[in-house]
Design a protein around this motif. Structure first.
Motif, PDB file in Angstrom:
ATOM      1  N   UNK A   1       0.817  -1.214   0.000  1.00  0.00           N
ATOM      2  CA  UNK A   1       0.000   0.000   0.000  1.00  0.00           C
ATOM      3  C   UNK A   1       0.847   1.259   0.000  1.00  0.00           C
ATOM      4  N   UNK A   2       0.173   2.378  -0.104  1.00  0.00           N
ATOM      5  CA  UNK A   2       0.831   3.687  -0.195  1.00  0.00           C
ATOM      6  C   UNK A   2       1.500   4.039   1.129  1.00  0.00           C
ATOM      7  N   UNK A   3       2.683   4.640   1.057  1.00  0.00           N
ATOM      8  CA  UNK A   3       3.361   5.119   2.273  1.00  0.00           C
ATOM      9  C   UNK A   3       2.739   6.450   2.661  1.00  0.00           C
ATOM     10  N   UNK A   4       2.228   6.522   3.900  1.00  0.00           N
ATOM     11  CA  UNK A   4       1.547   7.750   4.327  1.00  0.00           C
ATOM     12  C   UNK A   4       2.359   8.577   5.321  1.00  0.00           C
TER      13      UNK A   4
ATOM     14  N   UNK B   1      -0.372   2.884   4.356  1.00  0.00           N
ATOM     15  CA  UNK B   1      -1.820   2.997   4.556  1.00  0.00           C
ATOM     16  C   UNK B   1      -2.375   1.609   4.884  1.00  0.00           C
ATOM     17  N   UNK B   2      -3.334   1.500   5.798  1.00  0.00           N
ATOM     18  CA  UNK B   2      -3.934   0.178   6.044  1.00  0.00           C
ATOM     19  C   UNK B   2      -4.576  -0.376   4.766  1.00  0.00           C
ATOM     20  N   UNK B   3      -4.467  -1.674   4.602  1.00  0.00           N
ATOM     21  CA  UNK B   3      -4.986  -2.331   3.389  1.00  0.00           C
ATOM     22  C   UNK B   3      -6.151  -3.231   3.763  1.00  0.00           C
ATOM     23  N   UNK B   4      -7.303  -2.933   3.164  1.00  0.00           N
ATOM     24  CA  UNK B   4      -8.480  -3.798   3.377  1.00  0.00           C
ATOM     25  C   UNK B   4      -9.094  -4.167   2.034  1.00  0.00           C
ATOM     26  N   UNK B   5      -8.312  -4.048   0.963  1.00  0.00           N
ATOM     27  CA  UNK B   5      -8.858  -4.224  -0.384  1.00  0.00           C
ATOM     28  C   UNK B   5      -9.565  -5.567  -0.557  1.00  0.00           C
ATOM     29  N   UNK B   6     -10.783  -5.523  -1.081  1.00  0.00           N
ATOM     30  CA  UNK B   6     -11.543  -6.723  -1.430  1.00  0.00           C
ATOM     31  C   UNK B   6     -11.957  -6.607  -2.876  1.00  0.00           C
TER      32      UNK B   6
END
Lengths: 152, 389
Positions: free
Chosen positions: A48-51, A65-70
């Motif tokens: 994921x993207x670095x925030x 960034x937290x990843x919850x992609x479905x």
């Protein structure tokens, strides 16, 4: 019939041109494909993207960034990746509190022994579940920590 | 020159000249595509490129002069497979120290993208606009976007011809299938040809649900000869065992025992997927019902089980046809030919064949030529320096 044959032979000749265009313009077509589709690599693979980046002098901490992609909607369970990237040297032991949302509250504490590539997580907020895995990167180390999706 | 010499001399000269005239443009095109924008400076690489060019041009000339396709295509195809495995493994060892794919490599986006995974990234790509693969979109070795562009070009120009003219894996089971002159297993139940579709649909759905390229993670036999994840868990042990067992069974043993390309025709989900492109590709293979005597030699010989009694009666190969040319070359009545859709079938066989061979050879030789040259260069390095690296 003659017109179909004309089309057929034209398409056949075009096939050679397509091959030449494919290899001749490969870089162009590749860049065009990416910008036309707007695709990116799934965060399940690149973390994921670095925030947020925290500079510690000899090394830096990068919080993704937290990843919850479905497939259709975000998943109930995801992860957050935290990297420690060497600029000069990474300490043998890292102890760091991680604030996921940037609200000033520490959500979990990582104790990472880089000598043996082992880590423990102390969850301090409800979304934090457990350590998924430690990773030895090319220029540092990373952890992925399982999170509950509070939004679902 | 007397009248007999005039009668016999001209056709003989033309027999030599015509294939040469057809080969020259191919030779020039290959010279451009193999050298890229500039000639290689290092003498070993330059020599390897020249040898590869001579090899490819010679095979094309032989295809033109003998009017035989499959024999010379097969030489290139098997050579490509061997060179690919050799080159890929040595390259990995040089860069990473082993064939193993580490988590660090995957997280850095350094996994080379392989065409076999294409069908499994499509649904997630459409629905999430992300590619479920630990590679890079651009830059790096075999980035996703470049391989998709190559696949698109191949699909438009060749359809499933990709599987016999370009796929660097296909030459493996094709090569093993040639070993025995009389393979002991003579008949394969045709229902097995549905298995690739089952694998395709099943794995595509699982990949979409899990957002991971499940075929690559669990079922790809070619992991055994390319790269596979570091064995760090019991799941990875099971995956590795599956890769090696599938390779041994589907790519080595079964092809030897049956004389067929069993991985490509009875398991590979990409093959099923790529068959769909045959529906839009302008080339196919047709059978002339007036010449056909129903000896069924083509059914017996087809390495991918792409002709059956029904399709023979219908005058065309099945959608799974890889356009390898084996049936065309071996039909005793010359009833089978390459064909350009929209034109009268089997009437201009030589023209249609040449129109197919040009994009097919150009694609395969361009895509695979670098691989062959790379392998030759490594061998030269070994001979001259005593080391492959």
């Amino acid at each position: 019939m003659k017109f179909k044959a004309f089309l057929g032979y034209t398409a056949a000749i075009l096939c050679t041109i397509i091959v030449i265009a494919t290899f001749g313009g490969m870089k162009f077509w590749s860049v065009a494909l990416v910008s036309a589709t707007g695709v990116s690599i799934s965060p399940w693979y690149n973390g994921g993207r670095i925030v947020k980046t925290i500079d510690h002098g000899d090394y830096k901490t990068e919080i993704h960034e937290p990843v919850f992609q479905g497939l259709f909607k975000p998943r109930k369970k995801g992860f957050i990746q935290v990297d420690w990237i060497r600029t000069r040297k990474i300490p043998d032991k890292i102890g760091e509190g991680i604030d996921i949302e940037g609200d000033g509250k520490i959500d979990f504490v990582v104790e990472y022994n880089t000598l043996i590539n082992a880590a423990t997580i102390t969850p301090l907020s409800p979304p934090v579940i457990a350590l998924e895995k430690t990773y030895r990167l090319k220029d540092g180390y990373a952890v992925r920590v399982w999170l509950k999706n509070q939004g679902r | 020159m007397n009248s007999d010499e005039m009668k016999t001399g001209s056709p003989q000269k033309w027999q030599f000249l015509k294939p040469l005239l057809l080969t020259i443009p191919m030779a020039l095109l290959l010279a451009m595509t193999l050298t890229g924008k500039e000639k290689p400076k290092d003498p070993i690489t330059l020599t390897a490129v020249i040898i590869t060019w001579v090899f490819l041009v010679t095979l094309f000339y032989l295809m033109m002069s003998t009017q035989k396709t499959n024999r010379y295509r097969a030489i290139f195809f098997t050579t490509l497979a061997v060179c690919f495995v050799f080159g890929f493994i040595t390259n990995l060892i040089e860069i990473r120290g082993s064939m193993l794919l580490k988590d660090a490599d995957m997280m850095a986006g350094e996994t080379p993208f392989c065409h076999l995974v294409l069908p499994f990234i499509l649904i997630p790509a459409i629905l999430t606009k992300t590619i479920i693969f630990p590679g890079s979109l651009l830059g790096s070795f075999a980035p996703v976007a470049t391989m998709v562009v190559i696949w698109l070009g191949a699909s438009l120009a060749l359809g499933r011809g990709w599987c016999s003219w370009a796929c660097f894996f296909g030459g493996m089971d094709a090569g093993f299938a040639q070993i025995l002159r009389k393979p002991p297993i003579k008949k394969i139940d045709r229902r097995f040809t549905l298995l690739p579709w089952a694998v395709l649909i099943g794995m595509a759905l699982i990949s979409a649900a899990t957002l991971s390229p499940s075929y690559c993670e669990w079922l790809c036999p070619f992991k055994a000869v390319t790269e596979f994840p570091e064995v760090t868990s019991s799941a990875r042990v099971i995956q590795t065992v599956i890769f090696f067992m599938l390779f041994l069974f589907l790519v080595v043993l079964l092809p030897i025992l049956t004389g067929k390309r069993t991985q490509c025709s009875l398991f590979c989900p990409f093959a099923a997927f790529q068959s769909l492109t045959n529906a839009v590709n302008v080339f196919d293979v047709r059978i002339d019902p007036e010449k056909c005597v129903h000896c069924k030699k083509c059914i017996q010989l087809c390495p991918t089980l792409s002709i059956d009694e029904e399709s023979l009666a219908g005058g065309r190969a099945l959608l799974s046809c890889t356009k390898c040319g084996k049936c065309v070359d071996n039909c005793p009545k010359q009833a089978i030919s390459f064909h350009v859709k929209g034109t009268e079938a089997c009437k201009r066989a030589i023209l249609d064949r040449n129109l197919f061979l040009y994009p097919a050879w150009l694609f395969g030789a361009t895509f695979g030529g670098g691989t062959i040259a790379g392998a030759i260069a490594r061998l030269f390095k070994l001979i001259t320096t005593g080391s492959l690296f």
